[in-house]
Design a protein around this motif. Sequence first.
Motif, short mmCIF file in Angstrom:
data_model
loop_
_atom_site.label_atom_id
_atom_site.label_comp_id
_atom_site.label_asym_id
_atom_site.label_seq_id
_atom_site.Cartn_x
_atom_site.Cartn_y
_atom_site.Cartn_z
N GLU A 1 0.86 -1.18 0.00
CA GLU A 1 0.00 0.00 0.00
C GLU A 1 0.90 1.23 0.00
OE1 GLU A 1 -3.08 2.19 3.11
OE2 GLU A 1 -2.89 0.00 3.17
N ASP A 2 0.88 1.97 -1.09
CA ASP A 2 1.79 3.10 -1.25
C ASP A 2 1.08 4.41 -0.93
OD1 ASP A 2 3.76 4.90 -1.94
OD2 ASP A 2 4.29 3.89 -3.81
N ARG A 3 1.48 5.05 0.18
CA ARG A 3 0.88 6.32 0.60
C ARG A 3 1.83 7.50 0.37
NH1 ARG A 3 -1.48 4.65 6.61
NH2 ARG A 3 -2.64 2.76 5.96
N ARG A 4 2.92 7.29 -0.30
CA ARG A 4 3.96 8.31 -0.34
C ARG A 4 3.60 9.55 -1.15
NH1 ARG A 4 8.71 5.30 -2.83
NH2 ARG A 4 6.97 4.50 -4.06
N ARG A 5 2.74 9.43 -2.14
CA ARG A 5 2.41 10.59 -2.97
C ARG A 5 1.63 11.65 -2.21
NH1 ARG A 5 3.81 9.87 -8.18
NH2 ARG A 5 4.19 7.72 -8.86
#
Length: 281
Positions: free
Chosen positions: A13-17
Motif C-alpha cells: 500500500e503506497d501512501r507516499r504521494r
Amino acid sequence: MRLRGVRGSRNVEDRRRSGGGGRAGGAVRVGGLGLLAVLAIGYFTGIDVTPLLTQGGPTAAVPRDLTPEEEQAAEFSTRVLATTEQVWGQVFSRQLDRPYTPPVLVLFSGVTQSPCGGASGATGPFYCPVDHKAYLDTQFFATLSRQFGASGDFAAAYVIAHEVAHHVQNELGILGQVDGLRRQSSRSQANALTVRLELQADCLSGVWAQAVDGLLDPGDIDEALNAARMIGDDRLQRQAGQIPRPHTFTHGTSEQRSGWFRRGYDAGRIEACDTFSDQSL
C-alpha cells in the motif's frame, strides 16, 4: 542482494504521494548526536518523535511526485517483501504443516496513521498486529546507513525481514500471548519480555536469510550482522550520550541481536528461535 528477476509483491500500500514530509511549516534542523538522541527516544519508547524534528502547522497531505531514489527504494522493498512471502510460505508448509498469510507493507513518507498509532520515519519501521501491516518510510534506509553506520542493501533487507518476522510471530499467536503477559508485568519485566520478542524476530530474520542464500552477494550476511549490532540497545544508548541501562532495553544488546540472527541463519528452522525458553539469551 541479487533481486533482478525477482517479482515485486502486490501486498503493498503506497501512501507516499500524499506525504511530502508529513507536516506543513518549517523544519527544525537536527543533526549529529542531537539527531541520534531524538531517534533513540522514539526507538526505545515507540513514541512518535516527529514533533521534535519538525515544527509548524498540522499534518498536511500534499500530493507530490516521487523522486527516482524513492521509486528505486520502493522497488527494492517490494522485491524483498516478495522473497519473504515465498520463504515463509514454504517454511510454514514444511515445518508447521499450515498455510501462511503474508502481511501488507505500507510505504509512507514522513508520517502516516495506523490502528496502532502514528507511524513516523523518525521512529523507524514497525509492525501493527491490528491490521496485519508493516509500516516503512524508505528514508529510514538512509538513516540506517548515515546515522547508525549500517550500510548495504542487505542491511536494508534485514530491516524489512525483521518487521515481517513480527507478522510471523502474530501468525503463530506469539504477539498476543506476550502482550497479555506484558499487561500483567512491571515496566522492567515488560521490557524483558519485549527484548525476547525482538530477539526472536532477529532469529526469524536469520531463518529467512538462510532460505534466500542463493540471492546473496559476498558480504551480505556481514551487512545484516553489522546492522543488528549497530541498533543494539546498548550501542544506541551510548550514541545518545547515556550509560546503558539494561532494565530499559527493549530490543537487546548488539551482541544479542547479531547472535540471534546468526542462530536463525545457521539453523534455518523456527524451533531454533525460542528465545522465551532460553535462560541466558
